[in-house]
Design a protein around this motif. Structure first.
Motif, PDB file in Angstrom:
ATOM      1  N   GLU A  85       0.833  -1.200   0.000  1.00  0.00           N
ATOM      2  CA  GLU A  85       0.000   0.000   0.000  1.00  0.00           C
ATOM      3  C   GLU A  85       0.869   1.251   0.000  1.00  0.00           C
ATOM      4  O   GLU A  85       0.596   2.216  -0.709  1.00  0.00           O
ATOM      5  CB  GLU A  85      -0.931  -0.011   1.209  1.00  0.00           C
ATOM      6  CG  GLU A  85      -2.037  -1.049   1.122  1.00  0.00           C
ATOM      7  CD  GLU A  85      -2.979  -0.968   2.311  1.00  0.00           C
ATOM      8  OE1 GLU A  85      -3.134   0.150   2.871  1.00  0.00           O
ATOM      9  OE2 GLU A  85      -3.546  -2.000   2.694  1.00  0.00           O
ATOM     10  N   PRO A 128      -3.179  -1.941  -4.406  1.00  0.00           N
ATOM     11  CA  PRO A 128      -3.370  -2.975  -3.372  1.00  0.00           C
ATOM     12  C   PRO A 128      -4.265  -2.477  -2.240  1.00  0.00           C
ATOM     13  O   PRO A 128      -3.844  -1.681  -1.397  1.00  0.00           O
ATOM     14  CB  PRO A 128      -1.943  -3.244  -2.884  1.00  0.00           C
ATOM     15  CG  PRO A 128      -1.184  -1.997  -3.200  1.00  0.00           C
ATOM     16  CD  PRO A 128      -1.825  -1.385  -4.400  1.00  0.00           C
ATOM     17  N   SER A 159      -2.711  -7.088  -2.743  1.00  0.00           N
ATOM     18  CA  SER A 159      -1.357  -6.889  -2.224  1.00  0.00           C
ATOM     19  C   SER A 159      -0.444  -8.028  -2.670  1.00  0.00           C
ATOM     20  O   SER A 159       0.719  -7.803  -3.029  1.00  0.00           O
ATOM     21  CB  SER A 159      -1.374  -6.803  -0.697  1.00  0.00           C
ATOM     22  OG  SER A 159      -1.941  -5.593  -0.260  1.00  0.00           O
TER      23      SER A 159
END
Length: 311
Positions: free
Chosen positions: A92, A142, A148
């Motif tokens: 992220e 993500p 992710s």
């Protein structure tokens, strides 16, 4: 300004263990009697910015989130650290830094793929591992464990970007190039030693190495130390050094001393003992004595998964 002489330290998968890595680099500096000028990490760094961020990891195992102290300014790394992404990262945070960026003072994410000049060295890099199902798919932001996980796979356009690089001193990849174990089997080490599975690694990264022909290739992911030289008629050798995860310094730290872009000597661990000098052969005989080896895989980073990637 580029320096005539550089001590470069490379690190295998840190997995959030920044404190021990800093202590290891202190010891290496003392042993070599000089400062480590540049630190390169080959992925699975896990630079989570908040102490509880590790709960968002795609991997089931829990690793320390020590990087939070560096992000919050409570600690600072003593040497410039540049890293690529592995398949376990804070994706992220890295998504908006695809061309690189700083996560804390002197902690630099190189980005997903490219070529950079660092202290006069030409460093090419490819983050992530190979997953055939996703290599041609667009990269998605993500926002879940699934997206992710997909962020830890490199894409064809990224491989193509790196493959154009030439005159490369160091190529950083996370996953091993396929075929390096077979190369060692074809040239049996002396003294004999067990070898990992020949299926470790991926063919895309191997083709990248053959295209770029870097002087050195540094990789991690499989949590095993390994050393081999890739060469063919009409090309200079590409010396490959694969590092263990950050569990023991003798196999997870690798260092090189350069003079005017030419590696003069190299060694494993933090004792400062030279394992290779310019003009010598590079291979498994350079590994530290007593290194435990190397079964077919460690059950986490080298076994195939159903999505076409590795864990």
């Amino acid at each position: 300004m580029p320096q005539d002489s550089l001590l470069v330290a490379a690190l295998g998968d840190i997995h959030g263990r920044f404190h021990r890595v800093e202590a290891w680099l202190d010891a290496l500096e003392q042993a070599r009697g000089r400062r480590v000028d540049l630190v390169l990490a080959v992925g699975d760094v896990e630079a989570f910015r908040r102490a509880d961020d590790h709960r968002r990891k795609a991997a089931k195992r829990s690793m320390p989130a020590e990087f939070a102290e560096y992000a919050d300014g409570l600690r600072r790394v003593k040497r410039p650290l540049y890293f690529i992404g592995g398949n376990n990262e804070d994706f992220e945070a890295l998504h908006d830094l695809q061309d690189g960026g700083d996560l804390a003072p002197d902690v630099h994410y190189l980005g997903r793929a490219g070529l950079r000049e660092l202290d006069g060295l030409r460093v090419a890099y490819l983050s992530g591992i190979h997953a055939p199902r996703f290599i041609d798919q667009p990269l998605r932001r993500p926002t879940s464990l699934d997206t992710s996980k997909q962020a830890g796979y490199f894409r064809a356009s990224e491989v193509e970007r790196v493959s154009a690089a030439r005159d490369v001193d160091l190529l950083l990849v996370h996953e091993w190039p396929r075929g390096i174990v077979q190369k060692a089997r074809d040239e049996p080490p002396s003294p004999p030693r067990p070898l990992p599975s020949p299926w470790i690694g991926n063919s895309v990264t191997r083709k990248l190495v053959d295209a770029v022909q870097p002087k050195w290739v540094l990789c991690g992911h499989s949590h095993k130390p390994f050393a081999v030289s890739l060469e063919s008629h009409g090309r200079a050798p590409s010396r490959v050094a694969c590092m263990d995860q950050a569990s023991r310094p003798d196999t997870s730290v690798f260092w090189l001393e350069f003079e005017r872009r030419e590696a003069q000597r190299a060694g494993w661990g933090i004792t400062g003992v030279t394992a290779w000098e310019a003009g010598q052969r590079w291979g498994l005989h350079t590994l530290p004595p007593g290194v435990p080896e190397s079964g077919p895989g460690n059950g986490t980073d080298s076994e195939p998964r159903g999505d076409g990637a590795t864990a």
